[in-house]
Design an enzyme around this catalytic site. Structure first.
Site, PDB file in Angstrom:
ATOM      1  N   CYS A 173      38.585  34.132  48.205  1.00 13.76           N
ATOM      2  CA  CYS A 173      37.600  33.447  47.372  1.00 13.76           C
ATOM      3  C   CYS A 173      37.421  31.967  47.723  1.00 13.76           C
ATOM      4  CB  CYS A 173      37.987  33.579  45.903  1.00 13.76           C
ATOM      5  SG  CYS A 173      37.971  35.267  45.303  1.00 13.76           S
ATOM      6  N   PHE A 221      35.156  42.501  41.667  1.00 10.00           N
ATOM      7  CA  PHE A 221      34.572  42.149  42.959  1.00 10.00           C
ATOM      8  C   PHE A 221      33.343  42.980  43.299  1.00 10.00           C
ATOM      9  CE2 PHE A 221      38.806  40.368  43.307  1.00 10.00           C
ATOM     10  CZ  PHE A 221      38.563  39.167  43.941  1.00 10.00           C
ATOM     11  N   HIS A 311      33.512  28.219  41.454  1.00 10.72           N
ATOM     12  CA  HIS A 311      33.604  29.624  41.846  1.00 10.72           C
ATOM     13  C   HIS A 311      33.987  30.468  40.638  1.00 10.72           C
ATOM     14  CE1 HIS A 311      34.616  33.310  43.873  1.00 10.72           C
ATOM     15  NE2 HIS A 311      35.845  33.255  43.396  1.00 10.72           N
ATOM     16  N   ASN A 344      32.228  38.833  41.248  1.00 14.85           N
ATOM     17  CA  ASN A 344      32.918  37.940  42.186  1.00 14.85           C
ATOM     18  C   ASN A 344      32.745  38.489  43.604  1.00 14.85           C
ATOM     19  OD1 ASN A 344      34.726  36.480  43.743  1.00 14.85           O
ATOM     20  ND2 ASN A 344      36.414  36.617  42.277  1.00 14.85           N
TER      21      ASN A 344
END
Length: 401
Positions: A173, A221, A311, A344
């Site tokens: 990430c 994800f 993020h 994500n």
């Protein structure tokens, strides 16, 4: 020399490296994003995932994933993996079966292709020829072969043979933040350079049937790619700086390597994501921010006077940062929007946030109240925190220091 070889030598010749420093700070000049066509709604994900994996009989585990998905603040995610592909590769379901070769064979083609879609959007917005790109930085956790995704992307885009390529692998990430910091340094130290930063991720490389160790990561994800053009002055008249990249740093929290990691195995890449990650980031984030602003001579800034590109590793990370910094509720709206719409996407995600943030800052009704200074944060294995101080340029160009 034979004609073909002579032509190849002529094409390769002519390095474009420059040792002169650029003028001022680097800036983000364009952003492009892309996703696979396959969309899965988060409310349906547990049923979808357990159905694909033939695991509907694990009712207690399925109910747990449904709770995770419900609390995630994610509405939908995009995936390259679909029913047809899984039927062709049933070994993907059981991570104890050898499947790495098949996974790598797919992502070796599809990761650069998805990056190409994002890069072409960024290059179109930038307004110059792809041949003017002097450096390429590619970040991914989804590739395990060479020639790697950076060379594949350079070929797909028709970049000049002398383009300087760098591949970042398994930064997770934080890969997008790390790549942008490297791009900043390259742009500022090589006059007239233009750097293409590409991040592309497919969860296919780590997909498996659900178990206690992976349902959190499987619930977060998704797949996506982003591309950013970075350059420093002098800028062409057609180039529009979106964010000035003023200062950047990387911090590793000591003793946290156990909390977040990835391991390549015969059944793909295994993710390890501890529930401690949001807390560990929260305990260290304020010092990282203070250090970043102190480096440019700004002491004790008011966090609510900044714009924020964080993020969205998960809802808990955003909630904790908002709480510890006492941010106004709307300050992380760009990050929350991206989390909701895409989940994500690992290293690619931060450019999605920058893209959403610039759209919000561009709205006319906000112009008089836009903050001048901002921050970008990305988090990855280590635990690593990538921090970058940003500045919003005035319409005519970069501000003076």
């Amino acid at each position: 020399m034979p004609g073909a070889a002579a032509a190849a030598a002529a094409a390769v010749g002519g390095s474009r490296r420059c040792t002169q420093h650029a003028e001022g700070h680097a800036a983000v000049l364009a952003i492009g994003t892309a996703n696979p066509a396959n969309i899965v709604l988060q409310a349906d994900f547990a049923d979808h995932h357990f159905g694909l994996s033939n695991c509907d009989h694990l009712t207690e585990l399925k109910d747990k994933m449904k709770r995770i998905c419900h609390k995630s603040a994610i509405e939908k995610r995009y995936f390259h993996l679909d029913d047809e592909l899984l039927r062709a590769h049933p070994e993907f379901i059981d991570k104890n079966l050898p499947s790495l070769d098949a996974r790598v064979g797919i992502v070796a083609t599809e990761v650069p292709k998805l990056a190409e879609s994002a890069a072409r959007k960024a290059i179109t917005e930038w307004g110059r020829s792809a041949n003017d790109i002097t450096h390429l930085i590619f970040s991914t956790y989804s590739g395990c072969c060479a020639p790697s995704a950076d060379l594949q992307l350079a070929s797909l885009l028709g970049l000049h043979p002398s383009v300087s390529r760098t591949i970042l692998n398994l930064h997770g990430c934080s890969g997008g933040g790390r790549a942008l910091q490297l791009a900043k340094e390259l742009a500022e130290n090589n006059q007239s350079s233009r750097i293409l930063v590409a991040c592309s991720e497919l969860t296919l490389i780590c997909f498996s049937g659900p178990d206690q160790s992976n349902i959190v990561s499987h619930g977060l994800f998704g797949d996506g790619a982003s591309a950013v053009i970075v350059g420093a002055g002098p800028l062409d008249s057609s180039e529009r700086p979106l964010f000035e990249m003023v200062a950047a740093s990387q911090t590793t929290i000591p003793g946290t390597g156990h909390a977040f990691g990835m391991q390549v195995a015969s059944g793909g890449i295994d993710f390890h994501l501890s529930i401690q990650v949001p807390m560990l980031i929260t305990q260290n984030i304020q010092q990282c921010l203070l250090d970043a602003f102190h480096s440019i001579g700004k002491v004790d800034p008011n966090w609510n006077d900044l714009f924020w590109a964080v993020h969205p590793g998960g809802r808990a990370i955003l909630d904790n940062i908002e709480g510890v910094l006492k941010l106004q509720p709307w300050k992380l709206d760009a990050s929350r929007h991206v989390l909701s719409e895409y989940g994500n996407m690992s290293g690619a995600t931060i450019a999605f946030v920058l893209d959403e943030l610039r759209r919000r800052l561009d709205k006319e009704e906000n112009k008089k109240h836009d903050p001048e200074w901002g921050i970008m944060l990305a988090f990855g294995p280590g635990i690593t925190i990538e921090t970058m101080v940003l500045r919003a340029p005035v319409p005519c160009g970069l501000k003076e220091n």
